[in-house]
Write an enzyme that holds these catalytic residues in place. Structure first.
Site, PDB file in Angstrom:
ATOM      1  N   HIS A   1      59.792  21.386 -60.562  1.00 24.47           N
ATOM      2  CA  HIS A   1      59.730  20.784 -59.231  1.00 24.47           C
ATOM      3  C   HIS A   1      58.873  19.532 -59.266  1.00 24.47           C
ATOM      4  O   HIS A   1      57.832  19.497 -59.921  1.00 24.47           O
ATOM      5  CB  HIS A   1      59.167  21.788 -58.225  1.00 24.47           C
ATOM      6  CG  HIS A   1      60.112  22.903 -57.931  1.00 24.47           C
ATOM      7  ND1 HIS A   1      61.421  22.692 -57.583  1.00 24.47           N
ATOM      8  CD2 HIS A   1      59.954  24.239 -57.958  1.00 24.47           C
ATOM      9  CE1 HIS A   1      62.008  23.858 -57.388  1.00 24.47           C
ATOM     10  NE2 HIS A   1      61.149  24.807 -57.613  1.00 24.47           N
TER      11      HIS A   1
ATOM     12  N   LYS B   1      57.669  26.391 -44.308  1.00 28.37           N
ATOM     13  CA  LYS B   1      58.200  25.229 -43.597  1.00 28.37           C
ATOM     14  C   LYS B   1      59.020  25.664 -42.383  1.00 28.37           C
ATOM     15  O   LYS B   1      59.063  24.978 -41.365  1.00 28.37           O
ATOM     16  CB  LYS B   1      59.065  24.408 -44.555  1.00 28.37           C
ATOM     17  CG  LYS B   1      59.692  23.161 -43.968  1.00 28.37           C
ATOM     18  CD  LYS B   1      60.310  22.350 -45.095  1.00 28.37           C
ATOM     19  CE  LYS B   1      61.463  21.516 -44.622  1.00 28.37           C
ATOM     20  NZ  LYS B   1      62.658  22.223 -44.245  1.00 28.37           N
TER      21      LYS B   1
END
Length: 881
Positions: A151, A545
Site C-alpha cells: 500500500h 472511513k
C-alpha cells in the site's frame, strides 16, 4: 513561558545525552553540506525558519511573520529549504533508531527480562496460567503471521532508504572508534560523505513504481534484517523456556512466524497486477530465499570442521554421502579433496551446492522442495547428536533449520486478493457461454498461475485467495466455480478462499456468511484436510472511513466476539486476519497493545496482520528493532491467549460496555454529520493535498477504486495520508469528544480507561493523533476550503476531544504517560511546522484566486514544492498512512 514552550524545554532536558550528541553531529554535518552545496545563505535561510518555528511554539513569533518569511523566498529557494528539513528528519529518525537500539541493549537482562518480551511472557504463563503444561501448549500452538503489503504509504524512495542505511552503518563505525584516532577521523569523513550524498539524492520519484519494484523494495528488508532476525527470536524463546539447556538439546521453541505477502498478488483495484506479475513475484521471492539459505548453509558448512575420528558420522549420513558420490562424482570429489575426513562439512557443502542448483534450475542436482533440504539438515543434526556433539547439532545448525522451516523455498506465502464484483462478473460471462472479456480471462489466468506456483514451489507458497467486499457465501463459492473453468479437475489448485469484511454492515453480517460457507462442499473438504481451520479477514481502513474511528473500533471488537463464538459453536479453529494500516486512522498503533485489547477468545494463540507501507521499513529496518517487534507481538499473542488476561478483558467489557455504546452512537453521528455535509468531498480536496498525492508515485495502485470523485470511491490510504498532511489527523480522533461528552459519569470513564484495554487503546491512539496535530496550522489548511462553518465544526470537535481525553486519562498534557514518544513528538513538531508552512505557501497559491494566472513554470515549481513538503511531513510524523 507558555505551556507549550515549557513542554518543549522539558522534552529537551529528557533527551538522553548520546541521542543529543548524535542529532547534533548529524545536524552539523547537514549544515556543512548545505553551506557547501547552496552557500552560507542557504544555511542561513534554513536557520531563520528553524528559529522562527521554534519561536512560534514559544509564543515569540507570529504565524504571519513565518508566512512572510517563507513567502519572500524565490520558489527555488523554498524547495531547497523543504529538502533540507526533509533530510533533517531522515537523520533525526536514524538517531532515534540508534537510541532505541542502545536502550534495548541496556535493558537486555537475562535475570530480569524486559517487559513485553518472550521471556517475560514465559515467566508470566508459568506463574499465573497453569505452569509448564499450559506453557508448552501455548508455545506449540502460537502463530504470528505478518503479511507484507505494498500500500502506498512509504513516501521515501528506495534510494533514500538505502542511503539512510549506509549512514547508519557509518554512525556505528563512528561510535565504535576512539575520539582523536585515525579510525574516528575516517569514520567522520565517510559519515559526512554519506550525508552529502543523501542531500544530493532526489527525494521524489520521477517514475511510478510498478508492482515488481514494490516486491524488490520489500525484499530488501528480508535480505538485510528479517532472515537473520528470525533464528534470534526463536533462540530467545528457547532460552526463556530452558536457559540451561538451549543449544545442547532439541529445541523446545517451535517456529511460530510465517510471513505472507500481497505484493504482486493483490489485484483489487490495481490493474497493474496481472498473472504474469504474480508469477514473477513468487519467482523473485524464491531467488532471494534460496540465496539466503545457500549463503547460510555455506557458512555453517565451512565452520563445521568436526573431524571424523572425534565425531564419527552415523551410518545414515555415511550412506547419504556415498550415494552423493555415486550420483555426483566430480562435485563430491572436489568437496572431499577440500575437506578430507570432515563428513559433516562435506555433506553441508553438497547441500549448499544443491541450493545453488535449485536457484539455477539445474534439475540433476536441485532439491525437489524445501522438505528435502530440511531432511538433509536433520540428518546431519541427528548424526552430530548421536556422536555427542550436541552443541554443534543445536547451535548454528539449528538456526539454519529454523530459517528453512520458516521460509521454505518461497520465503513468504503470496496471497491473491480480488474484489467480489470482479468474480461475479466473470462467472456470469462464463455461465452465459458468450465471449470472454479480457478481465475474465485474467481471472482465469490468475487461478492457473496459482496452480503453477503450487506445482513448482508447493501448496504453502500460494493457497490463500482473499475476496474483498464479501457479502455472501456465494462470493466465496464463485472462486471455487471459477477454478473449475480455469483448469481440469486434477490441476485445480488447493484454495483457501478467505472472506474480507470491510464495512460496518458487512462486519455485522459476517457470522451468517460464514454459516453459508460451511455448506459449500469445497469448504467442507478443506476443513477435513486442514484440521478444521478457517481464516477471516477484518478490514480496519474502510470501516473507520465508513463510520468513524470510535464506532469502527467497537464494531470490529463485536465482530471478533461474534466470530469467535461462531467458531466455538461450529468446532472451527478460527484465525482472524487483521487488515491494519500504519496510521492510527487505519487501525495502526502498537501491535502488541492492540492484541491485548482484542475480544476474549479471538486470538487463541494466532495473530495474522498486514504490515503496510512505511511500517515495513520502520519495523524491519534494523535487526534489534525487528527482533523487539516480533518479540513484543509474540509476548502479546501468548498473554492474550491466557485465561487470566481473557477473564479480565471479559469482566471489564461487560462492566463498561454500556458507556462505550453511548460514546460510539454519539461519535458516529458527529462523524457522519461531518462527512455527509453537502460538497464535503470537494471541500476536503481543497483543504488538503489529496489530488496531488498521485504525483508522488508512492505505489503502483490508483488512489481511487473507480472514476468517481466522491468519498465513497476514495481509498482509505489517501484519505488518511491527506488528513495527516493538514496537521488535523481527523481520522484518528474525530467524534470521540462528542462521544465522551455524551457520558455524564466521568469517574466511570476514568475507571474504564484504567481497567478495559480496548478503551485504553482507543484513547491512547486518539491522544497520539491529537499530539501530532497542530490546531493553529490546521486552521490555515481548513480555511483554504472557504467553508468557515466546516472549519468551525472540525476545530470545535478537536478542542472538545483534546479536553475530554485529558480529563478521562488524567493527564495534564498529551502523551504525559509515554515519555519517549512525547519527547520525540515535542521535539519534532516545530520542524514539521516548518514544512507545513512551506506546503501552505504552495497550496494557497495553487488553490487561490490567482491560480489560473500562474505561469506554467511557477505552477511546476509550486507543485514540486508541495510534493517535497509532503515527503518531509511524512518523514517527520512517520505513521502517515
Amino acid at each position: 513561558m507558555t505551556a507549550v514552550s515549557a513542554e518543549r524545554d522539558s522534552a529537551r532536558q529528557e533527551v538522553p545525552e548520546q541521542l543529543r550528541n548524535d542529532v547534533k553531529l548529524l545536524g552539523e554535518m547537514l549544515g556543512t553540506v548545505l553551506a557547501e552545496s547552496g552557500g552560507e545563505d542557504l544555511l542561513a535561510d534554513v536557520e531563520k525558519l528553524r528559529h522562527a518555528v521554534i519561536g512560534a511554539r514559544d509564543g515569540a513569533v507570529t504565524t504571519e511573520e513565518i508566512t512572510e518569511l517563507v513567502g519572500a523566498w524565490p520558489l527555488e529557494r523554498a524547495k531547497q529549504v523543504a529538502r533540507a528539513f526533509t533530510v533533517y528528519f531522515h537523520l533525526a529518525n536514524l538517531a532515534e533508531e540508534h537510541q532505541r537500539m542502545r536502550a534495548l541493549r541496556e535493558r537486555d537482562d537475562a535475570a530480569n527480562p524486559p517487559r513485553e518480551s518472550l521471556a517475560a511472557a514465559v515467566r508470566a504463563v508459568r506463574e499465573t496460567d497453569g505452569g509448564e503444561e499450559r506453557l508448552a501448549e501455548l508455545v506449540e500452538g502460537m502463530e504470528f503471521h505478518p503479511v507484507l503489503t505494498a500500500h502506498p504509504t512509504e513516501a521515501r524512495r528506495r534510494a533514500v532508504s538505502t542511503s539512510i542505511l549506509r549512514i547508519s552503518a557509518q554512525l556505528d563505525a563512528w561510535h565504535a572508534s576512539h575520539e582523536g584516532s585515525s579510525t574516528a577521523a575516517e569514520a567522520h569523513r565517510r559519515l559526512l560523505e554519506e550525508v552529502d550524498l543523501l542531500w544530493r539524492t532526489s527525494q521524489l520519484r520521477y517514475t511510478k513504481l510498478n508492482p515488481l519494484d514494490e516486491v524488490r523494495t520489500a525484499l530488501a528488508a528480508f535480505d538485510e534484517t528479517i532472515f537473520a532476525t528470525i533464528p534470534q527470536v526463536y533462540r530467545a524463546l528457547d532460552t526463556a523456556i530452558d536457559p540451561e539447556g538451549t543449544g545442547t538439546r532439541a529445541p523446545r521453541a517451535t517456529p511460530f512466524v510465517r510471513y505472507g505477502s500481497w505484493i504482486g498478488g493483490d489485484r483489487d483495484g490495481n490493474p497493474f497486477v496481472t498473472h504474469d506479475v504474480t508469477r514473477e513475484a513468487v519467482t523473485i521471492q524464491s531467488e532471494h530465499i534460496l540465496r539466503g539459505l545457500e549463503t547460510a548453509c555455506s557458512r555453517v558448512a565451512r565452520n563445521l570442521t568436526a573431524y571424523s575420528n572425534l565425531t564419527p558420522a552415523s551410518p545414515a549420513l555415511l550412506e547419504a554421502i556415498s550415494e552423493a558420490k555415486a550420483a555426483h562424482p566430480a562435485l563430491m570429489g572436489e568437496i572431499t579433496q577440500r575437506s578430507p575426513n570432515e563428513p559433516y562439512r562435506q555433506f553441508l557443502l553438497l547441500a549448499a551446492a544443491r541450493l545453488h542448483a535449485t536457484r539455477e534450475r539445474d534439475a540433476d542436482l536441485a532439491y525437489p522442495g524445501a522438505e528435502d533440504f530440511l531432511a538433509d539438515l536433520r540428518l546431519v543434526q541427528e548424526s552430530l547428536a548421536a556422536a555427542g556433539a550436541n552443541r554443534q547439532a543445536y547451535g548454528e545448525l539449528q538456526h539454519l533449520v529454523w530459517q528453512a522451516e520458516t521460509f521454505g523455498f518461497h520465503l513468504a506465502e503470496l496471497e491473491i486478493r480480488q474484489h467480489s464484483e470482479v468474480h461475479a462478473a466473470a462467472l456470469a460471462e462464463l455461465e452465459s457461454g458468450g465471449p470472454r472479456s479480457e478481465r475474465t480471462e485474467e481471472v482465469l489466468d490468475t487461478i492457473r498461475t496459482v496452480s503453477w506456483i503450487q506445482e513448482r514451489f508447493g501448496v504453502e507458497a500460494c493457497r490463500r485467495y482473499i475476496v474483498s467486499f464479501t457479502r455472501s457465501a456465494e462470493d466465496i463459492e464463485a472462486v471455487y466455480k471459477l477454478a473449475t473453468y480455469a483448469l481440469p479437475p486434477k490441476r485445480v489448485p488447493v484454495l483457501d478462499v478467505i472472506p474480507l469484511f470491510e464495512t460496518g454492515a458487512d462486519l455485522e453480517a459476517s457470522p451468517g456468511v460464514l454459516a453459508g460457507m460451511l455448506e459449500l462442499p469445497q469448504v467442507r473438504q478443506r476443513l477435513a484436510d486442514n484440521d478444521r481451520r478457517v481464516e477471516v479477514m477484518l478490514g480496519y481502513s474502510d470501516s473507520a472511513k465508513d463510520v468513524g474511528p470510535v464506532s469502527a473500533t467497537l464494531r470490529l471488537y463485536d465482530a471478533q466476539a461474534r466470530l469467535s463464538a461462531w467458531a466455538s459453536e461450529n468446532d472451527v479453529r478460527l484465525t482472524l486476519f487483521h487488515g491494519r494500516g500504519g496510521s492510527l486512522g487505519r487501525g495502526g498503533g502498537p501491535a502488541s497493545r492492540a492484541l491485548l485489547a482484542q475480544a476474549p477468545g479471538s486470538v487463541g494463540g494466532r495473530f495474522k496482520v498486514t504490515e503496510q507501507g512505511e511500517v515495513i521499513f520502520a519495523r524491519y529496518g534494523q535487526e534489534a528493532i525487528a527482533r523487539r517487534h516480533i518479540e513484543q507481538v509474540g509476548h502479546a499473542v501468548l498473554m492474550a491467549s491466557t485465561d487470566a488476561v481473557q477473564e479480565r478483558e471479559r469482566a471489564a467489557a461487560e462492566l463498561y460496555r454500556p458507556h462505550a455504546d453511548t460514546i460510539a452512537a454519539a461519535a458516529q453521528k458527529a462523524y457522519l454529520d461531518l462527512i455527509g455535509t453537502e460538497e464535503f468531498a470537494v471541500w476536503f480536496s481543497q483543504v488538503s493535498p489529496l489530488e496531488e498525492l498521485g504525483e508522488l508515485r508512492l505505489g503502483s495502485r490508483p488512489a481511487r477504486r473507480g472514476a468517481a470523485r466522491g468519498l465513497g470511491d476514495l481509498r482509505a490510504i489517501p484519505w488518511v495520508f491527506a488528513w495527516t498532511q493538514t496537521r488535523v489527523n481527523l481520522p484518528g480522533w474525530y467524534g470521540l469528544g462528542t462521544g465522551l461528552a455524551a457520558v455524564s459519569d466521568l469517574s466511570a470513564l476514568q475507571d474504564a480507561y484504567r481497567e478495559w484495554p480496548l478503551f485504553a487503546s482507543l484513547l491512547d491512539n486518539a491522544e497520539m493523533s491529537l499530539a501530532k496535530a497542530d490546531r493553529t496550522i490546521a486552521e490555515r489548511y481548513l480555511a483554504l476550503g472557504n467553508r468557515p462553518e466546516l472549519t468551525e465544526t472540525v476545530l470545535r470537535e478537536y478542542d472538545l476531544t483534546r479536553e475530554l481525553v485529558l480529563r478521562v486519562t488524567g493527564h495534564s498534557r498529551l502523551l504525559e504517560n509515554r515519555a519517549v514518544l512525547s519527547r520525540a513528538v515535542d521535539l519534532r513538531n516545530p520542524y514539521v511546522d516548518a514544512l507545513s508552512h512551506l506546503q501552505l505557501r504552495a497550496l494557497e497559491a495553487l488553490r487561490g484566486e490567482e491560480a489560473d494566472s500562474l505561469s506554467e513554470q511557477d505552477s511546476q515549481h509550486l507543485e514540486r514544492l508541495l510534493l517535497l513538503s509532503v515527503n518531509g511531513v511524512a518523514a517527520g510524523l512517520q505513521n502517515t498512512g
